[in-house]
Design an enzyme around this catalytic site. Sequence first.
Site, mmCIF file in Angstrom:
data_model
loop_
_atom_site.group_PDB
_atom_site.id
_atom_site.type_symbol
_atom_site.label_atom_id
_atom_site.label_comp_id
_atom_site.label_asym_id
_atom_site.label_seq_id
_atom_site.Cartn_x
_atom_site.Cartn_y
_atom_site.Cartn_z
ATOM 1 N N ASP A 12 0.949 -1.036 -0.005
ATOM 2 C CA ASP A 12 0.066 0.040 0.027
ATOM 3 C C ASP A 12 0.919 1.082 0.015
ATOM 4 O OD1 ASP A 12 -2.492 1.589 0.317
ATOM 5 O OD2 ASP A 12 -1.917 1.790 2.411
ATOM 6 N N ASP A 14 0.173 5.087 0.981
ATOM 7 C CA ASP A 14 -0.073 5.975 2.054
ATOM 8 C C ASP A 14 -0.068 5.178 3.283
ATOM 9 O OD1 ASP A 14 -0.267 8.035 0.190
ATOM 10 O OD2 ASP A 14 -2.334 7.815 -0.077
ATOM 11 N N HIS A 21 -0.729 11.674 5.130
ATOM 12 C CA HIS A 21 -1.429 13.351 5.564
ATOM 13 C C HIS A 21 -2.728 13.260 5.167
ATOM 14 C CE1 HIS A 21 2.631 14.290 6.921
ATOM 15 N NE2 HIS A 21 3.331 14.249 5.905
ATOM 16 N N THR A 54 -2.757 1.051 -4.443
ATOM 17 C CA THR A 54 -3.279 2.250 -3.572
ATOM 18 C C THR A 54 -4.599 2.615 -4.039
ATOM 19 O OG1 THR A 54 -2.605 4.142 -2.862
ATOM 20 C CG2 THR A 54 -1.740 3.735 -4.960
ATOM 21 N N ASN A 55 -5.324 2.756 -3.070
ATOM 22 C CA ASN A 55 -6.780 3.373 -3.186
ATOM 23 C C ASN A 55 -6.389 4.820 -3.500
ATOM 24 O OD1 ASN A 55 -8.176 1.243 -3.148
ATOM 25 N ND2 ASN A 55 -8.903 1.438 -1.088
ATOM 26 N N GLN A 56 -7.148 5.755 -4.333
ATOM 27 C CA GLN A 56 -6.910 7.074 -4.394
ATOM 28 C C GLN A 56 -8.092 7.843 -4.795
ATOM 29 O OE1 GLN A 56 -3.867 8.928 -4.291
ATOM 30 N NE2 GLN A 56 -3.215 6.985 -3.223
ATOM 31 N N CYS A 93 -6.668 2.717 -7.611
ATOM 32 C CA CYS A 93 -8.202 2.807 -7.759
ATOM 33 C C CYS A 93 -8.480 4.268 -7.772
ATOM 34 C CB CYS A 93 -8.787 2.161 -6.799
ATOM 35 S SG CYS A 93 -10.496 2.092 -6.909
ATOM 36 N N CYS A 108 -16.736 -0.666 -8.296
ATOM 37 C CA CYS A 108 -15.556 -1.279 -8.981
ATOM 38 C C CYS A 108 -15.044 -2.591 -8.195
ATOM 39 C CB CYS A 108 -14.475 -0.243 -9.320
ATOM 40 S SG CYS A 108 -13.351 0.295 -7.847
ATOM 41 N N CYS A 110 -11.367 -2.631 -8.456
ATOM 42 C CA CYS A 110 -10.219 -2.432 -7.881
ATOM 43 C C CYS A 110 -10.268 -1.829 -6.590
ATOM 44 C CB CYS A 110 -9.469 -1.652 -9.122
ATOM 45 S SG CYS A 110 -10.596 -0.090 -9.275
ATOM 46 N N ARG A 111 -11.159 -1.153 -5.993
ATOM 47 C CA ARG A 111 -10.889 -0.359 -4.914
ATOM 48 C C ARG A 111 -10.995 -1.556 -3.566
ATOM 49 N NH1 ARG A 111 -11.106 4.072 -2.429
ATOM 50 N NH2 ARG A 111 -12.142 4.306 -0.287
#
Length: 185
Positions: A12, A14, A21, A54-56, A93, A108, A110-111
């Site tokens: 992952d 973050d 942050h 990474t989830n974005q 994602c 989705c 992908c998350r």
Amino acid sequence: MSTTLRKAAFLDRDGVINIDHGYTYQSEQFDFIDGVFDACAHLQRLGYLLIVVTNQSGIARGYYSEHDFALLTSWMKQQFAAKGVKIDGVYYCPHHVEKGQAPYNIDCDCRKPNPGMLQQAMREFGIDPTQSLMVGDKAADMQAAAAAGVTRKILVRSGQTLTDDDLASADEVWDSLADVVKVTA
């Protein structure tokens, strides 16, 4: 002709690679967690591909664009390369079904906790999930790994505050990715 599958360390971003942050999308906001370069170099020496998943949701929420994410990702990979570490792949994602704006407000695969990003990397890199590991800072990371068949799930304390349920979702709990010396093969 037989094809040998490779092993990967799914990371992952973050809370594992950088201090979380919240909705980080600029290099000025990106603070690497102590020991991350040495940890990733160690994994690489052991033969692991380094795959960031990474989830974005900041993209879905309109806080920053996919282009902003791509620029930060390029910068991040350059920082690793300068330390002799190759990030083999970065999967993200940009979706969030409830809080996203069109066209990102979709349900989705992908998350995370869904396994889509890991499965895509497995297909594209020929990765054996049973020889791989996932390092994350949330139960969703562990759930995605389990759903993708990744057999070693490591939760780190360097990101989120962890609950007992979070801890129960992992095979191992480390203070941070710097504890990677515990991986010997």
